[in-house]
Design an enzyme around this catalytic site. Structure first.
Site, PDB file in Angstrom:
ATOM      1  CD1 TRP A 364      -3.044   1.333   0.709  1.00 35.65           C
ATOM      2  CD2 TRP A 364      -1.603   2.401   2.030  1.00 35.65           C
ATOM      3  NE1 TRP A 364      -3.587   2.560   1.021  1.00 35.65           N
ATOM      4  CE2 TRP A 364      -2.727   3.234   1.828  1.00 35.65           C
ATOM      5  CE3 TRP A 364      -0.558   2.867   2.827  1.00 35.65           C
ATOM      6  CZ2 TRP A 364      -2.823   4.489   2.394  1.00 35.65           C
ATOM      7  CZ3 TRP A 364      -0.664   4.139   3.393  1.00 35.65           C
ATOM      8  CH2 TRP A 364      -1.786   4.927   3.174  1.00 35.65           C
ATOM      9  CG  HIS A 365       3.309   2.636   3.299  1.00 38.04           C
ATOM     10  ND1 HIS A 365       2.519   1.808   4.068  1.00 38.04           N
ATOM     11  CD2 HIS A 365       3.432   3.791   4.000  1.00 38.04           C
ATOM     12  CE1 HIS A 365       2.186   2.434   5.182  1.00 38.04           C
ATOM     13  NE2 HIS A 365       2.723   3.629   5.174  1.00 38.04           N
ATOM     14  N   GLY A 366       3.810   1.728  -1.312  1.00 39.33           N
ATOM     15  CA  GLY A 366       4.498   2.029  -2.551  1.00 39.33           C
ATOM     16  C   GLY A 366       4.703   0.795  -3.411  1.00 39.33           C
ATOM     17  CG  PHE A 544       1.481   6.665   0.257  1.00 40.83           C
ATOM     18  CD1 PHE A 544       2.386   5.985  -0.523  1.00 40.83           C
ATOM     19  CD2 PHE A 544       1.917   7.283   1.406  1.00 40.83           C
ATOM     20  CE1 PHE A 544       3.708   5.904  -0.148  1.00 40.83           C
ATOM     21  CE2 PHE A 544       3.238   7.202   1.784  1.00 40.83           C
ATOM     22  CZ  PHE A 544       4.144   6.524   1.010  1.00 40.83           C
TER      23      PHE A 544
END
Length: 544
Positions: A364-366, A544
């Site tokens: 999710w963060h990257g 994000f």
């Protein structure tokens, strides 16, 4: 439109004035218009994505709710005619139809998120595998622009439809009110990820002007600007100098970079959340708090209960619990108990569910391997800590016993309550989190390990005191401002333990209140890291 831009300030001024001048019944409509204008300013193409999410989740949420109401009416009308098995079969059929509607919603919106955010990551990995296999064929990357805040509004919308499916929330029948829930502009940049049941209580309500509420909201916005402009954007110069020049800045500089980044990330992220909550408060709307003094945590597990709280609860409620109690997991747990013993069997659901959560958190963060490693690194440390808990307890009991035997029965010693030991735990947690965040700093897994190793082999710790740090783009004045800013952050956090800082200041005489807030305003105005041709840096979590 950046939160720290002059355009945003002008946008807020006009919105605040109109909001309290128009009839109250139209306030939520004004917010919807303002939210779409705000999102349009980020790029007209962004509207397509958020509209698709809004329309699909709204329609499918209504479908699930309609099926629930249909079931209630049918069972009530045919109560005397249906047997137990017939009722059970009917309910099962309705549940399957609701489940299909939920799956369609998840598939469409997670599919959009995956397509825009992870397509190039998938292509990168395919190309890497082809290269390892000796193939010369390589796929080209796609030019896909990432819509602002897509992860935040997607998760917020999916949390809503899951809650409707579970029956913990009723579907919103007004499509425009639902559109406001998805697009409420203060949350679009970096959250928090609100739940419909919480945000809707004040989002659609009529709000009369309240001087105290507006004042407190403006104060919260000012505090967010202080964190962002005076601290985060200033120390960012040093972070970039170290991280972008790894060949020149190894050894002790890596440690300095990690500490700088810890401060920058906290000031940037919490500063943005302060602005979000402050804007909402001026409008009379309550938004969930997203931080609870995380750098005072005594363990990584506690840290993640205090940092980005809404994200953590989202992953817990919608990934951890469903996986840990699903039928395949229960069967696997039973199998593990029978073949590997009770101790292993009861841990399997927790460990595997936690693994899924941290893998998802990293992704999710990257869209890169450094975030995957970062997420799983958190999982490993938390699991090891959990396994070592009995040893920690034995150690604490032994130390307590040794000290108390010497002291006698007058005053019992408890290691967990000892100030020095708590400080050690806090420092340990900050260092562990900073080490894990190095994957975020360098964004390259092999490079991160190499730079981390250089702290041991570098042998250049003298740079901490010989003036070398003045070569990072930060002068003596910058370090002085950062030191005072850090001291102020710590002081405010300590004061917050006994209640709201704004309430405490509000209780002071007017000259004191004026001096505090006008002084903070001048600090932001005069000491903000604007630079020549000022254009405030993007908030970190905006990506994000």
């Amino acid at each position: 439109m950046l939160f720290t831009s002059y355009g945003f300030l002008g946008f807020l001024l006009v919105l605040f004035l109109l909001y309290y001048l128009i009839p109250k019944k139209y306030q939520w409509m004004l917010l919807l218009a303002a939210s779409y204008i705000f999102y349009f300013m980020a790029g007209a193409y962004c509207l397509i994505y958020i509209l698709v999410t809004t329309v699909t989740v709204y329609l499918l949420g209504c479908k699930i709710e309609n099926l629930r109401e249909e079931q209630s009416r049918f069972l009530k009308e045919h109560k005397a005619e249906l047997g137990k098995e017939e009722k059970k079969a009917y309910k099962s059929g309705i549940k399957k139809r609701q489940w299909r509607a939920l799956l369609i919603g998840l598939f469409i919106n997670l599919g959009i998120l995956a397509a825009v955010k992870y397509t190039n990551f998938a292509i990168y990995n395919v190309n890497m595998v082809l290269g390892l296999l000796g193939s010369e064929r390589q796929f080209g990357f796609l030019d896909i622009a990432l819509p602002m805040g897509i992860s935040f509004y997607t998760f917020q919308a999916l949390g809503y439809i899951i809650d409707v499916y579970r029956g913990t929330s009723k579907a919103e029948r007004n499509p425009f009110k639902f559109a406001l829930f998805v697009s409420f502009f203060p949350q679009l940049v970096q959250g928090p990820i609100s739940r419909f049941e919480d945000l809707s209580k004040t989002l659609y309500a009529e709000h009369a002007f309240n001087a105290k509420t507006v004042s407190f909201g403006l104060q919260r916005i000012l505090w967010g600007f202080f964190k962002k402009l005076v601290i985060a954007d200033r120390i960012l110069v040093g972070v970039n100098e170290i991280v972008k020049n790894p060949e020149s800045y190894g050894g002790a500089y890596v440690f300095v970079g990690m500490m700088f980044y810890a401060l920058e990330l906290y000031a940037d992220f919490t500063g943005g959340i302060d602005i979000t909550i402050g804007v909402a408060q001026v409008l009379g709307i309550t938004v969930t708090e997203n931080f609870d003094r995380p750098y005072f945590s005594k363990s990584i597990k506690e840290y993640w209960r205090r940092w980005h709280i809404t994200m953590g609860t989202w992953f817990t409620d919608y990934i951890f619990y469903p996986i840990s109690v699903c039928k395949p997991m229960l069967k696997f747990s039973k199998f593990s108990r029978e073949h590997f013993g009770e101790a292993v069997g009861k841990r399997m659901p927790v460990y595997l569910s936690s693994f899924a959560v941290w893998l998802a958190t990293g992704i999710w963060h990257g869209a890169s391997w450094n975030f995957v490693v970062w997420g799983l690194g958190n999982w490993v440390v938390i699991m090891i800590s959990q396994e070592l808990t009995p040893l920690y307890q034995k150690f604490h009991a032994k130390v307590n016993g040794m000290v108390n035997r010497k002291r006698g029965a007058d005053k019992q010693f408890v290691l967990e309550n000892n100030g020095a030991y708590r400080l050690f735990q806090i420092i340990r947690t900050i260092l562990l989190m900073s080490c894990l965040r190095s994957f975020d700093c360098y964004r390259d897994v092999p490079l991160t390990f190499r730079m981390f190793g250089s702290m041991i082999t570098g042998g250049n710790w003298h740079v901490l005191w010989d003036g070398s740090l003045l070569g990072l783009g930060l002068g003596a004045v910058d370090y002085a401002i950062l030191a005072v800013g850090l001291l102020l952050l710590i002081s405010v956090s300590l004061i917050q333990r006994s209640g709201s800082v704004r309430e405490k200041i509000a209780a002071k005489p007017y000259p004191v209140r004026f001096a505090v807030w006008y002084g903070l305003f001048l600090i932001v105005l005069l000491m903000g890291a604007y630079g020549i041709g000022y254009d405030a840096s993007q908030f970190i979590y905006n990506q994000f």
